[in-house]
Design a protein around this motif. Structure first.
Motif, short mmCIF file in Angstrom:
data_model
loop_
_atom_site.label_atom_id
_atom_site.label_comp_id
_atom_site.label_asym_id
_atom_site.label_seq_id
_atom_site.Cartn_x
_atom_site.Cartn_y
_atom_site.Cartn_z
N ALA A 144 0.34 9.65 3.04
CA ALA A 144 0.40 9.79 1.58
C ALA A 144 -0.12 11.16 1.15
O ALA A 144 0.33 11.72 0.14
CB ALA A 144 -0.40 8.67 0.90
N ARG A 145 -1.06 11.71 1.91
CA ARG A 145 -1.61 13.04 1.59
C ARG A 145 -0.68 14.17 2.01
O ARG A 145 -0.86 15.30 1.60
CB ARG A 145 -2.96 13.23 2.29
CG ARG A 145 -4.08 12.39 1.72
CD ARG A 145 -5.43 12.80 2.29
NE ARG A 145 -5.49 12.74 3.74
CZ ARG A 145 -5.96 11.71 4.43
NH1 ARG A 145 -6.38 10.64 3.82
NH2 ARG A 145 -6.00 11.75 5.75
N PRO B 58 -4.13 1.12 7.08
CA PRO B 58 -4.34 1.88 5.85
C PRO B 58 -4.76 3.33 6.12
O PRO B 58 -4.45 4.22 5.34
CB PRO B 58 -5.43 1.11 5.12
CG PRO B 58 -5.87 0.01 5.99
CD PRO B 58 -4.95 -0.07 7.16
N ILE C 60 -1.57 5.16 6.57
CA ILE C 60 -0.88 5.25 5.28
C ILE C 60 -1.52 6.32 4.41
O ILE C 60 -0.81 7.13 3.80
CB ILE C 60 -0.86 3.87 4.58
CG1 ILE C 60 -0.03 2.87 5.40
CG2 ILE C 60 -0.31 4.01 3.15
CD1 ILE C 60 -0.14 1.43 4.92
N ASP C 61 -2.84 6.35 4.36
CA ASP C 61 -3.55 7.40 3.60
C ASP C 61 -3.16 8.79 4.12
O ASP C 61 -2.93 9.71 3.33
CB ASP C 61 -5.05 7.23 3.69
CG ASP C 61 -5.58 6.06 2.87
OD1 ASP C 61 -4.84 5.58 1.99
OD2 ASP C 61 -6.72 5.64 3.11
N ARG D 77 1.98 1.65 -3.56
CA ARG D 77 0.86 2.10 -4.41
C ARG D 77 0.53 3.57 -4.21
O ARG D 77 0.17 4.27 -5.14
CB ARG D 77 -0.38 1.27 -4.14
CG ARG D 77 -0.64 0.21 -5.14
CD ARG D 77 -2.06 -0.34 -5.15
NE ARG D 77 -2.80 -0.31 -3.92
CZ ARG D 77 -2.87 -1.31 -3.04
NH1 ARG D 77 -2.22 -2.42 -3.25
NH2 ARG D 77 -3.60 -1.18 -1.96
N LYS D 78 0.68 4.03 -2.97
CA LYS D 78 0.36 5.43 -2.64
C LYS D 78 1.54 6.37 -2.92
O LYS D 78 1.44 7.57 -2.70
CB LYS D 78 -0.03 5.56 -1.17
CG LYS D 78 -1.24 4.75 -0.78
CD LYS D 78 -2.51 5.47 -1.11
CE LYS D 78 -3.71 4.66 -0.64
NZ LYS D 78 -4.95 5.38 -0.82
N VAL E 143 0.83 -1.20 0.00
CA VAL E 143 0.00 0.00 0.00
C VAL E 143 0.87 1.26 0.00
O VAL E 143 0.57 2.23 -0.72
CB VAL E 143 -1.01 -0.01 1.17
CG1 VAL E 143 -1.77 1.30 1.25
CG2 VAL E 143 -1.98 -1.18 1.02
#
Length: 81
Positions: A79-80, A72, A75-76, A27-28, A24
């Motif tokens: 990632a932002r 996740p 992680i989100d 991917r991010k 993840v």
């Protein structure tokens, strides 16, 4: 906030939560360095003794931002950033 490189402390290829976390992050588009704590005793000491975690993976963004397990939501969030 700018994140340079995240460190993911793992217990090797058989750890499914570690694999999910790395997949993840990739991917991010989050850059990370993997450290296998089975092969690096000092890293294991850091994760267990200093951070207090007993479950892999342990993701360290900085000294104040870290967590254990497949998260996740975290992680989100990074990632932002």
């Amino acid at each position: 906030m700018t994140i340079n490189a995240v460190t993911v402390y793992t217990t090797g290829p058989s750890c499914q939560r570690c694999k999910l976390t790395k997949d993840v992050l990739t991917r991010k588009g989050v850059t990370f360095v993997e450290v296998d704590i089975r092969k690096q005793p000092a890293a294991r000491e850091y994760v267990v003794d200093e951070l207090g975690y007993t479950e892999a993976p342990v993701v360290v963004v900085d000294e104040h931002d870290h967590w254990s397990g497949f998260r996740p939501d975290h992680i989100d969030r990074i990632a932002r950033s």
